[in-house]
Design a protein around this motif. Sequence first.
Motif, mmCIF file in Angstrom:
data_model
loop_
_atom_site.group_PDB
_atom_site.id
_atom_site.type_symbol
_atom_site.label_atom_id
_atom_site.label_comp_id
_atom_site.label_asym_id
_atom_site.label_seq_id
_atom_site.Cartn_x
_atom_site.Cartn_y
_atom_site.Cartn_z
ATOM 1 N N GLY A 1 43.606 48.442 45.145
ATOM 2 C CA GLY A 1 44.376 47.871 44.039
ATOM 3 C C GLY A 1 43.524 47.736 42.788
ATOM 4 N N HIS A 2 42.340 47.112 42.924
ATOM 5 C CA HIS A 2 41.459 46.949 41.758
ATOM 6 C C HIS A 2 41.170 48.304 41.106
ATOM 7 C CE1 HIS A 2 40.559 42.754 41.329
ATOM 8 N NE2 HIS A 2 40.200 42.607 42.592
ATOM 9 N N ILE A 3 40.912 49.310 41.920
ATOM 10 C CA ILE A 3 40.609 50.636 41.369
ATOM 11 C C ILE A 3 41.835 51.191 40.635
ATOM 12 C CG2 ILE A 3 40.048 53.035 41.989
ATOM 13 C CD1 ILE A 3 38.373 51.833 44.346
ATOM 14 N N THR B 1 41.068 40.950 36.677
ATOM 15 C CA THR B 1 41.179 39.848 37.627
ATOM 16 C C THR B 1 42.352 40.133 38.560
ATOM 17 O OG1 THR B 1 42.438 38.719 35.923
ATOM 18 C CG2 THR B 1 40.144 38.081 36.161
ATOM 19 N N ASP B 2 42.451 39.362 39.649
ATOM 20 C CA ASP B 2 43.476 39.648 40.657
ATOM 21 C C ASP B 2 44.882 39.602 40.054
ATOM 22 O OD1 ASP B 2 41.495 39.954 42.450
ATOM 23 O OD2 ASP B 2 41.915 38.127 43.607
ATOM 24 N N ASN B 3 45.659 40.623 40.365
ATOM 25 C CA ASN B 3 47.042 40.701 39.886
ATOM 26 C C ASN B 3 47.802 41.594 40.849
ATOM 27 O OD1 ASN B 3 47.305 43.628 38.619
ATOM 28 N ND2 ASN B 3 45.274 42.871 38.123
ATOM 29 N N HIS C 1 45.160 48.084 50.342
ATOM 30 C CA HIS C 1 43.827 47.477 50.376
ATOM 31 C C HIS C 1 43.550 46.856 49.003
ATOM 32 C CE1 HIS C 1 39.468 47.125 50.580
ATOM 33 N NE2 HIS C 1 39.556 47.290 51.881
ATOM 34 N N HIS C 2 43.080 45.618 49.015
ATOM 35 C CA HIS C 2 42.872 44.888 47.760
ATOM 36 C C HIS C 2 41.976 45.649 46.771
ATOM 37 C CE1 HIS C 2 42.599 41.272 45.274
ATOM 38 N NE2 HIS C 2 41.295 41.479 45.193
ATOM 39 N N ILE C 3 40.933 46.267 47.275
ATOM 40 C CA ILE C 3 40.002 46.984 46.395
ATOM 41 C C ILE C 3 40.638 48.273 45.871
ATOM 42 C CG2 ILE C 3 37.761 48.171 46.300
ATOM 43 C CD1 ILE C 3 37.719 45.027 46.304
HETATM 44 ZN ZN LIG Z 1 40.054 40.856 43.700
#
Ligand SMILES: [Zn+2]
Lengths: 236, 340
Positions: free
Chosen positions: B118-120, B304-306, B114-116
Motif C-alpha cells: 500500500g505505501h509503495i 502517512t497511513d491511509n 500488504h500494508h507496505i
Molecule cells: Zn504504515
Amino acid sequence: MTILAIDTSNYPLGVALIEDNQVLGEYITNLKKNHSIRIMPAIQTLMKDCERVPAQLTKIVVAKGPGSYTGVRIGVTIAKTMAWSLKIPLVGISSLEVIAAGAGRYFDGYISPLVDARRGQVYTGLYQYQSGVLTIAKEDRLVLSADWTAALKEEIKKPILFVGNDLPLHRDVIEAALGSQAKFAAITEYNPRPAELAFLGKDKQGEDIHSFVPNYIRLAEAEAKWLEANGKTIKG
Amino acid sequence: MIKDQWIMGIETSCDETAVAIIKNGREIAANVVASQIESHKRFGGVVPEIASRHHVEQITVIIEEALKEANLTLSDLDAIAVTEGPGLVGALLIGVNAAKALAFAHSIPLVPVHHIAGHIYANRLVTELTFPLLSLVVSGGHTELVYMKEQGHFEVIGETRDDAAGEAYDKVARTLKLPYPGGPHIDRLAQDGRDTLDLPRAWLEEGSYDFSFSGLKSAVINTVHNAEQRGETIAPEDLAASFQESVIEVLVKKTIKATDEYKVKQVLLAGGVAANKGLRRTLEKAFSEKNDIELVIPPLNLCTDNAAMIAAAGSIMFEKGIRADLSLNANPGLDIELYN
Ligand SMILES: [Zn+2]
C-alpha cells in the motif's frame, strides 16, 4: 422477520438464524480457535443451509460482552458493519445474559452466569426469570468469585443457579460460601445458545449503530494506570 | 466504452481508521482518515488495546463518510481491498472483519493487501509506475528497499536487522524529551542544528542493502549520558541534526547504490518517514544529477497511513486475480512477497 445472531465473546462461537417464531438453524462450537477465521464462514454456511441471503435479514443481534476483548470486538465489528450496510437494526445483548437465558428458564431462583477472568476473578451478574421474562437483579461486573459469593450469601435468600464453561474453576469457592443454596447447571447448559441470543434481541429496539461498542466492563489497562498515576478516580 | 473500476480500501493496521475509494486504480474519489493520535499521545506511543477500541467506534462512520464523499453506494464497488498485515493484530482485525462483513453482505470481491505494498502504491496516485523500479520504504515499523520488476511483484532486497528508522526516531526523541510522535520534532530541530557529533553509520558488510539503526540509537543515548556526566550540555538541535544526518546518509547512499545495480527507471519514496523534510531534500538533491531516473515522493497525506494507498495496491491485486475468502485473518507478520 429473519434475525441473525452472532456471539464470539468467549471461547464458544455461536451463530443462529431465527424466523418469526422458529429457530431455523444454530451453529455452536466451544474451541480455543481463532474466531476471526471461523465466524464469517460459519455465518455463510448457516445462511446457505437455511437458504437465506443477507438481503432478507431484518435484524442483527450480537453478544456485546463482557468477555475476551478481541473476541467480542470481532463479533461486534461484523454485526455493526452488516447491520449498517444492510440498513437493518442492531441489538446488543449481554454475553452473560445469553448464558443465563438458556440454563435458568425453569429454575425457581436466581441465575449467576459466569466466565473466568483470571486471578480468582469472574465476569458475572445476577438474573431471574419473572413470569417467563429474564430480568436482571445485579448488573454484569468483574469481581473476585470469593467476594461475589460472599455478597450473594449476605443478600440473596433463594437458591442460586451457577452456569458457564468456567464453572469447574470456581465451584469450590461457590460451594464453600453458599453450601446447598448453590445449584449447578448441567454441562450441556454451559454454552451460550445463539438462538437464545436471537430471541433476547427479537423485540428490542435497534441501537445507534455507529456509536455501538462492546461492553468491556474494564478500562484498557494503560488507561486505568494512566488515570491512577494522574490522580483521577476510575469509573467503570 | 470501458467501465470504470471502483475499489474501496480499508486500513486499520495501527492508529488510523481509514477508508478510501479509488477510481481506475489511480484517482482518489474519497480518502477519509480518522487519526487517534490525540488519544495515544499521553501514553507516549500507540497502545494496541486502545487503538482497537477506537477502530470499533469509528469503522462504520468512516465507511459511510467515504461512500458519501465519493457519492457512491456499495453496489458500485468492484472490490473491497483491506490491509491483511503487517501491523497490530487487534487493530488489523477490525478492518479485516468489517471488510469481510461488507463483502459477504453485498457479494463484493475481497482483496487482501500488504500494508507496505500500500505505501509503495501511494506513488501510483501521483504518477504512473514505470518498471523496473525501486522503493525506499521508511516508516515507524519498516525500513526496506523493495525492487519491483512489474505491477504487484515485490522483492525485498534490503531490510532493517533491528530497529526501523521510525523507531530509532521515536527513541531518540524520547532521549531528547520531545513529545510523541518524535519524528517530526527531530526533523524540525535538525533544520536549525549542525552535524557536529560524528555519530556512527552502519554500512554492514560489503554489498548488503540491509539496515541497522540500534547502534546509532545507543550512540545517541551514550553521547547524551556522557555529556551529562561531564556536566556539559549538547545543543538538542545539533544532536537532532547529527542523528538525522546519520540516518539519511545511510538510507540515501544505499538507495543510490541499489538504483545503479538494478538499473531501475523509477525510485519511489514510501512510508510515514517519507514526510521527513531532511530525507526528501537529500534524495531530491542526489537524484537531480541522475537524469534517466525519476524520483517520486508522494504528498504528506499519502505518506502517512491511509486507505487510498490500500485501494491503489488493491486495484492491481484485483486485476492480478488475487482474492481472499471469508476465512481471511489478520496477519501481523505478513510477507510482502506472498502474493507475487
Ligand atoms: Zn504504515
